[in-house]
Motif scaffolding. Structure first.
Motif, mmCIF file in Angstrom:
data_model
loop_
_atom_site.group_PDB
_atom_site.id
_atom_site.type_symbol
_atom_site.label_atom_id
_atom_site.label_comp_id
_atom_site.label_asym_id
_atom_site.label_seq_id
_atom_site.Cartn_x
_atom_site.Cartn_y
_atom_site.Cartn_z
ATOM 1 N N ALA A 1 69.433 14.922 31.222
ATOM 2 C CA ALA A 1 70.885 16.159 31.854
ATOM 3 C C ALA A 1 71.897 16.188 31.086
ATOM 4 C CB ALA A 1 71.010 15.906 33.437
ATOM 5 N N ALA A 2 72.674 15.304 31.207
ATOM 6 C CA ALA A 2 73.976 14.985 30.378
ATOM 7 C C ALA A 2 73.934 15.063 28.816
ATOM 8 C CB ALA A 2 74.630 13.922 30.222
ATOM 9 N N ALA A 3 72.245 15.267 27.662
ATOM 10 C CA ALA A 3 72.110 15.573 26.857
ATOM 11 C C ALA A 3 71.729 16.683 26.544
ATOM 12 C CB ALA A 3 71.413 14.308 26.144
ATOM 13 N N GLY A 4 71.433 17.483 27.352
ATOM 14 C CA GLY A 4 70.526 18.273 26.665
ATOM 15 C C GLY A 4 68.928 18.327 26.202
ATOM 16 N N VAL A 5 68.359 16.836 27.038
ATOM 17 C CA VAL A 5 67.271 17.056 26.236
ATOM 18 C C VAL A 5 66.399 16.959 27.381
ATOM 19 C CG1 VAL A 5 67.982 16.180 24.104
ATOM 20 C CG2 VAL A 5 67.819 14.693 25.678
ATOM 21 N N ALA A 6 64.874 16.666 26.840
ATOM 22 C CA ALA A 6 64.079 15.913 28.746
ATOM 23 C C ALA A 6 64.295 14.692 27.866
ATOM 24 C CB ALA A 6 62.503 16.378 27.096
ATOM 25 N N THR A 7 63.806 14.302 29.605
ATOM 26 C CA THR A 7 63.280 12.568 29.485
ATOM 27 C C THR A 7 61.711 12.201 28.515
ATOM 28 O OG1 THR A 7 61.497 12.928 31.613
ATOM 29 C CG2 THR A 7 64.123 12.652 32.294
ATOM 30 N N SER A 8 61.456 12.362 28.030
ATOM 31 C CA SER A 8 60.443 12.091 26.948
ATOM 32 C C SER A 8 61.677 11.616 25.982
ATOM 33 C CB SER A 8 59.353 12.480 27.070
ATOM 34 O OG SER A 8 59.996 14.360 26.083
ATOM 35 N N ALA A 9 62.811 12.478 25.542
ATOM 36 C CA ALA A 9 63.737 12.521 24.280
ATOM 37 C C ALA A 9 64.080 11.107 24.288
ATOM 38 C CB ALA A 9 64.306 13.442 23.928
ATOM 39 N N VAL A 10 64.888 11.183 25.756
ATOM 40 C CA VAL A 10 65.623 9.920 26.283
ATOM 41 C C VAL A 10 64.596 8.619 25.536
ATOM 42 C CG1 VAL A 10 67.173 8.169 27.925
ATOM 43 C CG2 VAL A 10 67.011 10.781 27.903
ATOM 44 N N ARG A 11 63.461 8.818 26.115
ATOM 45 C CA ARG A 11 62.648 7.315 26.178
ATOM 46 C C ARG A 11 62.353 7.691 23.921
ATOM 47 N NH1 ARG A 11 60.422 9.280 30.256
ATOM 48 N NH2 ARG A 11 61.030 8.582 32.145
ATOM 49 N N PHE A 12 61.681 8.695 23.118
ATOM 50 C CA PHE A 12 62.284 8.109 22.017
ATOM 51 C C PHE A 12 63.021 7.510 21.628
ATOM 52 C CE2 PHE A 12 62.963 10.672 18.547
ATOM 53 C CZ PHE A 12 61.698 10.399 17.205
ATOM 54 N N TYR A 13 64.321 8.211 21.429
ATOM 55 C CA TYR A 13 65.601 7.765 21.235
ATOM 56 C C TYR A 13 66.342 6.226 21.439
ATOM 57 C CZ TYR A 13 66.980 12.683 19.461
ATOM 58 O OH TYR A 13 67.141 13.742 19.355
ATOM 59 N N GLU A 14 65.592 6.178 22.451
ATOM 60 C CA GLU A 14 65.414 4.504 22.681
ATOM 61 C C GLU A 14 64.351 3.546 22.208
ATOM 62 O OE1 GLU A 14 64.897 1.340 26.504
ATOM 63 O OE2 GLU A 14 64.272 3.456 26.961
ATOM 64 N N GLN A 15 63.385 4.373 22.555
ATOM 65 C CA GLN A 15 61.891 3.238 21.020
ATOM 66 C C GLN A 15 62.714 2.936 19.672
ATOM 67 O OE1 GLN A 15 58.947 6.206 21.629
ATOM 68 N NE2 GLN A 15 58.164 4.264 22.980
ATOM 69 N N HIS A 16 63.953 3.903 19.092
ATOM 70 C CA HIS A 16 64.286 3.808 17.926
ATOM 71 C C HIS A 16 65.344 3.640 17.578
ATOM 72 C CE1 HIS A 16 60.659 6.806 17.693
ATOM 73 N NE2 HIS A 16 60.112 5.903 16.198
ATOM 74 N N GLY A 17 66.207 2.971 18.452
ATOM 75 C CA GLY A 17 66.932 2.284 18.668
ATOM 76 C C GLY A 17 68.728 3.130 18.338
ATOM 77 N N VAL A 18 68.385 4.666 18.986
ATOM 78 C CA VAL A 18 69.409 5.585 18.844
ATOM 79 C C VAL A 18 70.236 4.865 20.550
ATOM 80 C CG1 VAL A 18 70.411 7.526 18.790
ATOM 81 C CG2 VAL A 18 68.456 6.928 18.025
ATOM 82 N N VAL A 19 68.945 4.897 21.467
ATOM 83 C CA VAL A 19 70.124 4.309 22.497
ATOM 84 C C VAL A 19 69.429 2.898 23.402
ATOM 85 C CG1 VAL A 19 70.972 6.862 23.273
ATOM 86 C CG2 VAL A 19 68.942 5.600 23.571
ATOM 87 N N HIS A 20 70.419 2.457 23.915
ATOM 88 C CA HIS A 20 69.734 1.362 24.891
ATOM 89 C C HIS A 20 70.076 1.432 26.374
ATOM 90 C CE1 HIS A 20 69.670 -0.678 20.449
ATOM 91 N NE2 HIS A 20 70.870 -0.145 19.941
ATOM 92 N N ALA A 21 69.040 0.823 26.475
ATOM 93 C CA ALA A 21 69.018 1.279 28.263
ATOM 94 C C ALA A 21 69.144 -0.864 28.925
ATOM 95 C CB ALA A 21 67.490 1.472 28.309
ATOM 96 N N GLU A 22 69.198 -1.449 29.152
ATOM 97 C CA GLU A 22 69.069 -2.577 30.616
ATOM 98 C C GLU A 22 67.859 -2.035 31.693
ATOM 99 O OE1 GLU A 22 70.106 -5.749 29.512
ATOM 100 O OE2 GLU A 22 71.538 -4.591 27.807
ATOM 101 N N ARG A 23 67.331 -3.198 31.982
ATOM 102 C CA ARG A 23 66.527 -3.043 32.896
ATOM 103 C C ARG A 23 66.805 -3.721 34.172
ATOM 104 N NH1 ARG A 23 61.293 -0.127 32.291
ATOM 105 N NH2 ARG A 23 61.664 0.094 30.050
ATOM 106 N N THR A 24 67.198 -3.189 35.431
ATOM 107 C CA THR A 24 67.091 -3.770 36.940
ATOM 108 C C THR A 24 66.299 -4.942 36.718
ATOM 109 O OG1 THR A 24 66.091 -2.112 38.092
ATOM 110 C CG2 THR A 24 67.912 -1.223 37.299
ATOM 111 N N SER A 25 66.455 -5.089 38.325
ATOM 112 C CA SER A 25 65.460 -6.510 39.378
ATOM 113 C C SER A 25 64.268 -5.553 39.364
ATOM 114 C CB SER A 25 66.070 -6.438 40.086
ATOM 115 O OG SER A 25 66.738 -6.129 40.589
ATOM 116 N N GLY A 26 64.776 -3.989 39.484
ATOM 117 C CA GLY A 26 62.949 -3.382 39.607
ATOM 118 C C GLY A 26 62.502 -2.460 38.516
ATOM 119 N N ASP A 27 63.184 -3.218 37.524
ATOM 120 C CA ASP A 27 62.098 -2.262 36.596
ATOM 121 C C ASP A 27 62.617 -0.860 36.045
ATOM 122 O OD1 ASP A 27 61.679 -3.711 34.097
ATOM 123 O OD2 ASP A 27 59.332 -2.237 34.322
#
Length: 122
Positions: free
Chosen positions: A18-44
């Motif tokens: 929502a903040a970037a103005g893209v679909a959630t699938s785009a966030v995942r795409f950018y994460e897969q390609h190393g543009v953004v990074h995520a950490e996983r919670t204990s609930g994955d």
């Protein structure tokens, strides 16, 4: 995930999208390609830091001037974990230089096409 990471990685995929103005699938795409990074919670669940939306918005601009996602990720690799305005300034300088070089190359190609030569000989 460490307590420190939990405090800095708080945004969900939906919030970043929502903040970037893209679909959630785009966030995942950018994460897969190393543009953004995520950490996983204990609930994955993925959690992103505050710079994720900005990185995606900047990546979209960089893609418009012809950079690949891989090239963008490489530029972002130079950013510290918590980028400050000066850090983003260096990214901007890099992107501007790339855009100017690509624009000059495109102009040269246009001039060649206008030269009257056969296109297959350019």
């Amino acid at each position: 995930m460490t307590a420190e990471a939990l405090s800095t990685y708080t945004l969900t995929v939906g919030e970043v999208a929502a903040a970037a103005g893209v679909a959630t699938s785009a966030v995942r795409f950018y994460e897969q390609h190393g543009v953004v990074h995520a950490e996983r919670t204990s609930g994955d669940q993925r959690r992103f830091d505050d710079s994720a939306a900005c990185r995606i918005r900047v990546a979209k601009v960089a893609q418009r001037v012809g950079l690949t996602v891989r090239e963008i990720a490489g530029i972002f690799d130079e950013l510290p974990r918590d980028p400050q305005p000066a850090d983003w300034g260096r990214v901007a300088e890099t992107l501007i230089r790339e855009a100017e070089e690509r624009t000059a190359a495109l102009r040269a190609h246009l001039d060649a096409m206008r030269s009257g030569s056969r296109l297959c000989e350019l």
